[in-house]
Each structure stands twice: as C-alpha cells, then as structure tokens.
Motif scaffolding. Structure first.
Motif, PDB file in Angstrom:
ATOM      1  N   GLU A   1       0.820  -1.216   0.000  1.00 48.83           N
ATOM      2  CA  GLU A   1       0.000   0.000   0.000  1.00 48.83           C
ATOM      3  C   GLU A   1       0.857   1.272   0.000  1.00 48.83           C
ATOM      4  O   GLU A   1       0.418   2.315  -0.478  1.00 48.83           O
ATOM      5  N   GLU A   2       2.102   1.154   0.496  1.00 44.26           N
ATOM      6  CA  GLU A   2       2.974   2.318   0.480  1.00 44.26           C
ATOM      7  C   GLU A   2       3.541   2.587  -0.909  1.00 44.26           C
ATOM      8  O   GLU A   2       4.129   3.646  -1.153  1.00 44.26           O
ATOM      9  N   LEU A   3       3.348   1.621  -1.828  1.00 49.98           N
ATOM     10  CA  LEU A   3       3.778   1.822  -3.208  1.00 49.98           C
ATOM     11  C   LEU A   3       2.735   2.538  -4.054  1.00 49.98           C
ATOM     12  O   LEU A   3       3.010   2.927  -5.184  1.00 49.98           O
ATOM     13  N   LYS A   4       1.509   2.704  -3.504  1.00 53.23           N
ATOM     14  CA  LYS A   4       0.424   3.256  -4.317  1.00 53.23           C
ATOM     15  C   LYS A   4       0.736   4.623  -4.919  1.00 53.23           C
ATOM     16  O   LYS A   4       0.492   4.845  -6.110  1.00 53.23           O
ATOM     17  N   PRO A   5       1.288   5.584  -4.157  1.00 50.11           N
ATOM     18  CA  PRO A   5       1.620   6.878  -4.784  1.00 50.11           C
ATOM     19  C   PRO A   5       2.594   6.721  -5.952  1.00 50.11           C
ATOM     20  O   PRO A   5       2.448   7.391  -6.979  1.00 50.11           O
TER      21      PRO A   5
ATOM     22  N   LEU B   1       2.929   3.962  -7.779  1.00 47.24           N
ATOM     23  CA  LEU B   1       2.200   3.301  -8.864  1.00 47.24           C
ATOM     24  C   LEU B   1       1.357   4.300  -9.650  1.00 47.24           C
ATOM     25  O   LEU B   1       1.342   4.287 -10.884  1.00 47.24           O
ATOM     26  N   ASP B   2       0.646   5.174  -8.931  1.00 49.84           N
ATOM     27  CA  ASP B   2      -0.168   6.192  -9.605  1.00 49.84           C
ATOM     28  C   ASP B   2       0.712   7.085 -10.477  1.00 49.84           C
ATOM     29  O   ASP B   2       0.347   7.423 -11.611  1.00 49.84           O
ATOM     30  N   ALA B   3       1.869   7.460  -9.944  1.00 48.89           N
ATOM     31  CA  ALA B   3       2.781   8.299 -10.717  1.00 48.89           C
ATOM     32  C   ALA B   3       3.295   7.557 -11.946  1.00 48.89           C
ATOM     33  O   ALA B   3       3.467   8.146 -13.020  1.00 48.89           O
ATOM     34  N   ALA B   4       3.524   6.243 -11.816  1.00 48.90           N
ATOM     35  CA  ALA B   4       4.015   5.452 -12.934  1.00 48.90           C
ATOM     36  C   ALA B   4       2.961   5.372 -14.035  1.00 48.90           C
ATOM     37  O   ALA B   4       3.273   5.497 -15.222  1.00 48.90           O
ATOM     38  N   TYR B   5       1.684   5.162 -13.652  1.00 41.41           N
ATOM     39  CA  TYR B   5       0.615   5.121 -14.655  1.00 41.41           C
ATOM     40  C   TYR B   5       0.509   6.452 -15.394  1.00 41.41           C
ATOM     41  O   TYR B   5       0.346   6.497 -16.627  1.00 41.41           O
ATOM     42  N   LYS B   6       0.612   7.564 -14.663  1.00 35.43           N
ATOM     43  CA  LYS B   6       0.525   8.880 -15.305  1.00 35.43           C
ATOM     44  C   LYS B   6       1.683   9.102 -16.268  1.00 35.43           C
ATOM     45  O   LYS B   6       1.516   9.655 -17.361  1.00 35.43           O
ATOM     46  N   LYS B   7       2.878   8.684 -15.845  1.00 35.21           N
ATOM     47  CA  LYS B   7       4.048   8.881 -16.687  1.00 35.21           C
ATOM     48  C   LYS B   7       3.932   8.070 -17.968  1.00 35.21           C
ATOM     49  O   LYS B   7       4.199   8.580 -19.074  1.00 35.21           O
ATOM     50  N   ILE B   8       3.522   6.803 -17.840  1.00 33.71           N
ATOM     51  CA  ILE B   8       3.409   5.951 -19.024  1.00 33.71           C
ATOM     52  C   ILE B   8       2.269   6.433 -19.921  1.00 33.71           C
ATOM     53  O   ILE B   8       2.360   6.378 -21.163  1.00 33.71           O
ATOM     54  N   ALA B   9       1.175   6.914 -19.318  1.00 37.62           N
ATOM     55  CA  ALA B   9       0.041   7.416 -20.110  1.00 37.62           C
ATOM     56  C   ALA B   9       0.448   8.575 -20.993  1.00 37.62           C
ATOM     57  O   ALA B   9      -0.119   8.780 -22.085  1.00 37.62           O
ATOM     58  N   GLN B  10       1.459   9.356 -20.557  1.00 33.85           N
ATOM     59  CA  GLN B  10       1.948  10.480 -21.361  1.00 33.85           C
ATOM     60  C   GLN B  10       2.862  10.022 -22.490  1.00 33.85           C
ATOM     61  O   GLN B  10       3.117  10.775 -23.439  1.00 33.85           O
ATOM     62  N   GLN B  11       3.320   8.767 -22.400  1.00 30.05           N
ATOM     63  CA  GLN B  11       4.324   8.303 -23.358  1.00 30.05           C
ATOM     64  C   GLN B  11       3.751   7.430 -24.476  1.00 30.05           C
ATOM     65  O   GLN B  11       4.447   7.179 -25.460  1.00 30.05           O
TER      66      GLN B  11
ATOM     67  N   ALA C   1       7.436   1.981 -10.774  1.00 26.49           N
ATOM     68  CA  ALA C   1       7.097   2.348  -9.400  1.00 26.49           C
ATOM     69  C   ALA C   1       8.233   2.005  -8.435  1.00 26.49           C
ATOM     70  O   ALA C   1       8.554   2.785  -7.524  1.00 26.49           O
ATOM     71  N   ILE C   2       8.844   0.830  -8.637  1.00 28.11           N
ATOM     72  CA  ILE C   2       9.958   0.430  -7.771  1.00 28.11           C
ATOM     73  C   ILE C   2      11.129   1.389  -7.913  1.00 28.11           C
ATOM     74  O   ILE C   2      11.758   1.789  -6.919  1.00 28.11           O
TER      75      ILE C   2
ATOM     76  N   ILE D   1      22.260  -1.962  -4.151  1.00 27.40           N
ATOM     77  CA  ILE D   1      20.874  -2.306  -3.828  1.00 27.40           C
ATOM     78  C   ILE D   1      20.433  -3.538  -4.620  1.00 27.40           C
ATOM     79  O   ILE D   1      20.717  -3.652  -5.814  1.00 27.40           O
ATOM     80  N   GLU D   2      19.751  -4.417  -3.934  1.00 24.95           N
ATOM     81  CA  GLU D   2      19.219  -5.624  -4.573  1.00 24.95           C
ATOM     82  C   GLU D   2      17.795  -5.873  -4.080  1.00 24.95           C
ATOM     83  O   GLU D   2      17.546  -5.917  -2.869  1.00 24.95           O
ATOM     84  N   VAL D   3      16.858  -6.010  -5.023  1.00 20.48           N
ATOM     85  CA  VAL D   3      15.482  -6.359  -4.676  1.00 20.48           C
ATOM     86  C   VAL D   3      15.439  -7.864  -4.428  1.00 20.48           C
ATOM     87  O   VAL D   3      15.687  -8.670  -5.327  1.00 20.48           O
ATOM     88  N   THR D   4      15.144  -8.251  -3.205  1.00 16.12           N
ATOM     89  CA  THR D   4      15.191  -9.665  -2.824  1.00 16.12           C
ATOM     90  C   THR D   4      13.824 -10.339  -2.855  1.00 16.12           C
ATOM     91  O   THR D   4      13.735 -11.564  -2.894  1.00 16.12           O
ATOM     92  N   LYS D   5      12.746  -9.543  -2.822  1.00 18.14           N
ATOM     93  CA  LYS D   5      11.407 -10.154  -2.801  1.00 18.14           C
ATOM     94  C   LYS D   5      10.390  -9.127  -3.271  1.00 18.14           C
ATOM     95  O   LYS D   5      10.332  -8.020  -2.754  1.00 18.14           O
ATOM     96  N   PHE D   6       9.619  -9.508  -4.268  1.00 20.18           N
ATOM     97  CA  PHE D   6       8.517  -8.636  -4.691  1.00 20.18           C
ATOM     98  C   PHE D   6       7.604  -9.375  -5.671  1.00 20.18           C
ATOM     99  O   PHE D   6       8.062  -9.962  -6.649  1.00 20.18           O
ATOM    100  N   GLU D   7       6.333  -9.334  -5.360  1.00 17.11           N
ATOM    101  CA  GLU D   7       5.297  -9.818  -6.263  1.00 17.11           C
ATOM    102  C   GLU D   7       4.156  -8.824  -6.217  1.00 17.11           C
ATOM    103  O   GLU D   7       3.989  -8.088  -5.231  1.00 17.11           O
ATOM    104  N   ASP D   8       3.361  -8.812  -7.276  1.00 12.89           N
ATOM    105  CA  ASP D   8       2.243  -7.865  -7.360  1.00 12.89           C
ATOM    106  C   ASP D   8       1.326  -8.049  -6.146  1.00 12.89           C
ATOM    107  O   ASP D   8       0.959  -9.172  -5.782  1.00 12.89           O
ATOM    108  N   ASN D   9       1.002  -6.905  -5.522  1.00 13.16           N
ATOM    109  CA  ASN D   9       0.141  -6.854  -4.351  1.00 13.16           C
ATOM    110  C   ASN D   9       0.768  -7.505  -3.113  1.00 13.16           C
ATOM    111  O   ASN D   9       0.065  -7.806  -2.138  1.00 13.16           O
ATOM    112  N   GLU D  10       2.093  -7.731  -3.178  1.00 15.45           N
ATOM    113  CA  GLU D  10       2.793  -8.292  -2.038  1.00 15.45           C
ATOM    114  C   GLU D  10       3.826  -7.278  -1.533  1.00 15.45           C
ATOM    115  O   GLU D  10       4.091  -6.261  -2.157  1.00 15.45           O
ATOM    116  N   VAL D  11       4.437  -7.592  -0.397  1.00 18.16           N
ATOM    117  CA  VAL D  11       5.424  -6.700   0.201  1.00 18.16           C
ATOM    118  C   VAL D  11       6.667  -6.627  -0.689  1.00 18.16           C
ATOM    119  O   VAL D  11       7.058  -7.596  -1.336  1.00 18.16           O
ATOM    120  N   LEU D  12       7.257  -5.421  -0.736  1.00 18.25           N
ATOM    121  CA  LEU D  12       8.515  -5.220  -1.437  1.00 18.25           C
ATOM    122  C   LEU D  12       9.646  -5.314  -0.410  1.00 18.25           C
ATOM    123  O   LEU D  12       9.608  -4.654   0.636  1.00 18.25           O
TER     124      LEU D  12
END
Length: 473
Positions: A22-26, A28-38, A67-68, A93-104
């Motif tokens: 849920e802390e990724l939502k802002p 994610l919203d920014a990512a959708y807006k950015k891609i929508a412009q492209q 978003a990440i 930095i290394e992303v060790t765990k992440f799935e959609d709608n799961e904890v990053l």
C-alpha cells in the motif's frame, strides 16, 4: 516501512527494508501517469489512458518496475535516517522479494561513516624543528636578488657553469626530427638543468660557433624513455655580471638606504617564512599526535579511490614536468614498493584525519558563515589559477559547496586542537601559534588592549609573501 541493519564491519552496513504494497500506491499512480503520457492508444487522449488499458498495452510489469525505481531511493534514505547511518558512497541495492500486491523487500549494502570515540584533544604535546636562518640562507637570497639586476656580456672563451649561452638545438630519432624538440636562439644558463639530460655536460667547454652531438633519453612526449640524437650549437657565450652588494645597490633594489638595512630585512623575511613552515609542521605534528591516540576504522573503498586519485595526480604532474616515474623514484631514492607503501600510509592518515576532524567539528558545534565560504572560494580559485566567479559558479553547478563547507569546518577543528596544544621546538622553546599571522609575524598583546592584540604592520612588498603563505597553508 520496516528496516533492520546488519553491521558487516565498522565501516560497512547492510540494510534490509520491507515496504508494504500500500505504500507503493503513490509511486504506482505516478508510474501510470508517466506511461500514459508516453503512449498512444486509439480512442484515448494522450495522458488519459486508463490503468487497465496500460496493463494490456504495456504490461503490468513495466508499471511495477517504474514504481519500484521511484520508491527505492526514497525508502533507502528513510531507512538511513531511521537507523542513524551516514553513507560514504553509493549503495549496492538488490530487490530480494517482490510480487504484485505483495510486500517489497530489498537490501542495500553501503560504506558508512565509522563511529569514533573521541579521545581528549586538549593540551596535546608535539615537537618541531627550530627556526634557523643561516648565513648561507641569507647569501642565497641576496644572490637571487643581485641576479635580478645582473647584466650579460659576451666573452671569447668556452662556456663554464653559470654562464649563459645562446644555442640552437635539435633532437632526432632515426634521422627524423622529434616533434617539439627543436629550438633556435634560446638563452640557457649552464648548470641550471631541467631541460635535457646530458645538455649541461655537453655545453661545458663549448665556445661560440662550436657544435656537439650526444645521445640521451627523452623524459616526455611520445618517445619518452627512448634514445635520441641531440645536436647542439652554441652561437654566443655570455658571462653574468652581478652588481656590487653595497649601499648603492640597496637604494636601487629596495626602499632601504644601506646594505646593512637590506640584509637585516632579508634575514627578517626569511625568518617569517621559516616561522610559517614551522607552523605547518606543528599542525601536522599535533594532528599526528591525536591520530596516535585513537583507532579510526577506514572504509577500504574510500581508501582505494583516494589512492587511485592521488596516484593519477602524481603521474599527471610528472608528465607535465616531463619526468618519468622511474626518474622520479631514482631522484627520491625510492623503490616502487617503497613509494606505494608511503603513499598508502599517507592516504590512510589523511582519510582518518578527515573523519576525526569531522567529529571534532560536530562536537564543538562549529559553523561556517557566508563570508568564510566566500573567502575560501576565492583562495581555492587562486590556488587553481581560475577566475573566482567562474570557480564559484562551477562549484555551485556541480553541488561541491557542501565539500567546501566541510573543508572549512575541518580547518576550524584543526585550529581548535592546535590552539590548545603545547608545541615546543628542538631547543625546548614553546612555539607561538595562536597569534601567528599569515605573513609570519606574531601579534602582540598589550596591557592596554588586553586580549586585543596589536597586529604588526606589513609593507606592500610583504603582500606577495602573505599570498604565497596562504597558498601553502
């Protein structure tokens, strides 16, 4: 966000950070807006493409990646603050765990500022050499002054050391003229050195009109270290005639009426310069005494970077001076291993001193005002031979101002230590440092002024010495 820190060494830490989805939502919203412009999607205006359509057209994975990339730096900085860590370099930095709608979950390994238990730094004791101005020192300065007013006259004899010759010179390799190694009508003082190995030996004993060829190795350019043939021809031999060192010369070369007054002034100036050299030695000795009282863990990455930077700087200076590293080591009487060991020791001491002075500046709550920063910018510009305004603009544009501020704070911290230290010369006399002025004079505290010292006046002729001393400091 939750974070945990693992201490890998006194200078390296590993952060493990968990970010709820849920802390990724802002982001994610920014990512959708950015891609929508492209992207362009038929039936939708640019920037108005719904998220579901973007997921079909571009893919949900691309949005999550965007978003990440947005959230990682923010969460990393937050984790540093939460764990009171001061990074010294970019993290791994290394992303060790992440799935959609799961904890990053990600980890970040980074070099950090070591924790230092400051020892007592008041009343440190150190020793330095005596300030001595010998008659030979005075004679050398007097000779240099007389040479400024010397005249040259042609002589009908062979050239000897200290004579001036006008020469033509050309260096060839396999019959081809070496680029940049051909001069004509150049004035050169025999014995001065610094031009071509073997030139002084060849010129000694040559008369006007004579030619000589000798073999030497070049110390610069594309053919550095290779043997070349050098042909030199002397067209004039000139003898240097120095003016008599008498009252008339004193009036010509200075504001003094007698040679005794001029000699006394030369000795006084040399004493001031020696006093400044002694002060620099005292600062180094006090700092060394402090370093001996504490163990400062050093990040190997920082040490390696500084070693490489200094080694490169030395090589550039030698190349600019036309000297090979082998020739430099030979002149210094060092092997390559000894040079590397000495450089490593000096770099480690310098890095440790920086950490130590930073901690002292923090403890003493030292600050930097605008005037101090401006003066430091001007000094740094002068040292590098740049226009002060252009130098300042470059520092601001490349965000180097914090580095300059840190330099000032370290200087203040060192001054704080030195002012309370007890420094004695080899004769056992206490060295005056607190009231030492940039021109090498000592401020005098009078009964009338109390703590307000009376600054010794300086003449216009002393101003260049002040500037030079500031650069050396």
């Amino acid at each position: 966000m939750k974070s945990a820190v693992e201490t890998l060494s006194p200078t390296r830490a590993k952060l493990t950070v968990e970010v709820p989805f849920e802390e990724l939502k802002p982001s994610l919203d920014a990512a959708y807006k950015k891609i929508a412009q492209q992207i362009n999607v038929p039936g939708f205006r640019r920037g108005k493409v719904p998220p579901m359509v973007i997921d079909r057209q571009v893919g949900r994975g691309a949005v999550l990646d965007e978003a990440i990339n947005d959230v990682l730096p923010k969460q990393y900085v937050a984790a540093l603050e939460e764990n009171s860590l001061s990074p010294l370099a970019q993290p791994e930095i290394e992303v060790t765990k992440f799935e959609d709608n799961e904890v990053l979950e990600f980890t970040a390994e980074v070099d950090i500022r070591p924790q230092i238990d400051l020892p007592s730094y008041e009343g440190l004791e150190a020793s330095v050499d005596d300030v001595e101005v010998s008659d030979e020192d005075v004679e050398e300065q007097v000779k240099a002054l007389r040479e400024r007013f010397a005249t040259l006259s042609d002589v009908e004899r062979a050239a000897a050391e200290d004579d001036f010759v006008v020469l033509d010179l050309v260096a060839t390799k396999d019959g081809e003229v070496v680029d940049g190694a051909e001069v004509s009508g150049m004035s050169y003082q025999v014995g001065r050195g610094g031009m071509i190995d073997g030139l002084d030996e060849a010129l000694t004993g040559m008369a006007a009109g004579e030619e000589k060829t000798f073999t030497t190795q070049l110390v610069g350019g594309d053919l550095v270290g290779q043997e070349v043939e050098v042909q030199v021809k002397v067209t004039q031999v000139q003898e240097q005639e120095l003016p008599e060192y008498d009252d008339e010369f004193a009036q010509l070369a200075s504001e003094f009426d007698t040679i005794d007054e001029l000699t006394a002034d030369v000795r006084e100036r040399l004493g001031r310069g020696k006093r400044l050299e002694q002060a620099a030695e005292a600062r180094d000795a006090v700092l060394e005494a402090l370093l001996e009282k504490v163990e400062v863990p050093l990040p190997e990455g920082i040490v390696t970077d500084e070693l490489n930077a200094r080694r490169q700087n030395i090589e550039q200076q030698l190349a600019f001076a036309g000297i090979t590293m082998e020739k430099y080591l030979e002149d210094e009487g060092q092997t390559q291993e000894e040079f590397e060991a000495d450089l490593d020791r000096r770099v480690r001491d310098a890095v440790a001193a920086q950490f130590l002075l930073d901690e002292i500046a923090k403890k003493e709550e030292l600050g930097v005002d605008q005037q101090e920063l401006s003066q430091h910018l001007v000094r740094r510009a002068q040292q590098s031979g740049q226009n002060p305004q252009e130098f300042a603009n470059h520092m601001f544009e490349h965000n180097h101002i914090p580095d300059l501020v840190q330099e000032i704070l370290r200087g203040k911290a060192l001054a704080t230590i030195v002012e309370t230290a007890v420094v004695k010369d080899a004769s056992g006399n206490v060295v005056e440092l607190k009231n030492l002025q940039p021109d090498g004079t000592i401020m005098e505290v009078t009964e009338e002024t109390g703590d307000e010292p009376a600054v010794a006046e300086t003449t216009e002729d002393e101003a260049p010495a002040e500037e030079e001393s500031s650069k050396e400091d």
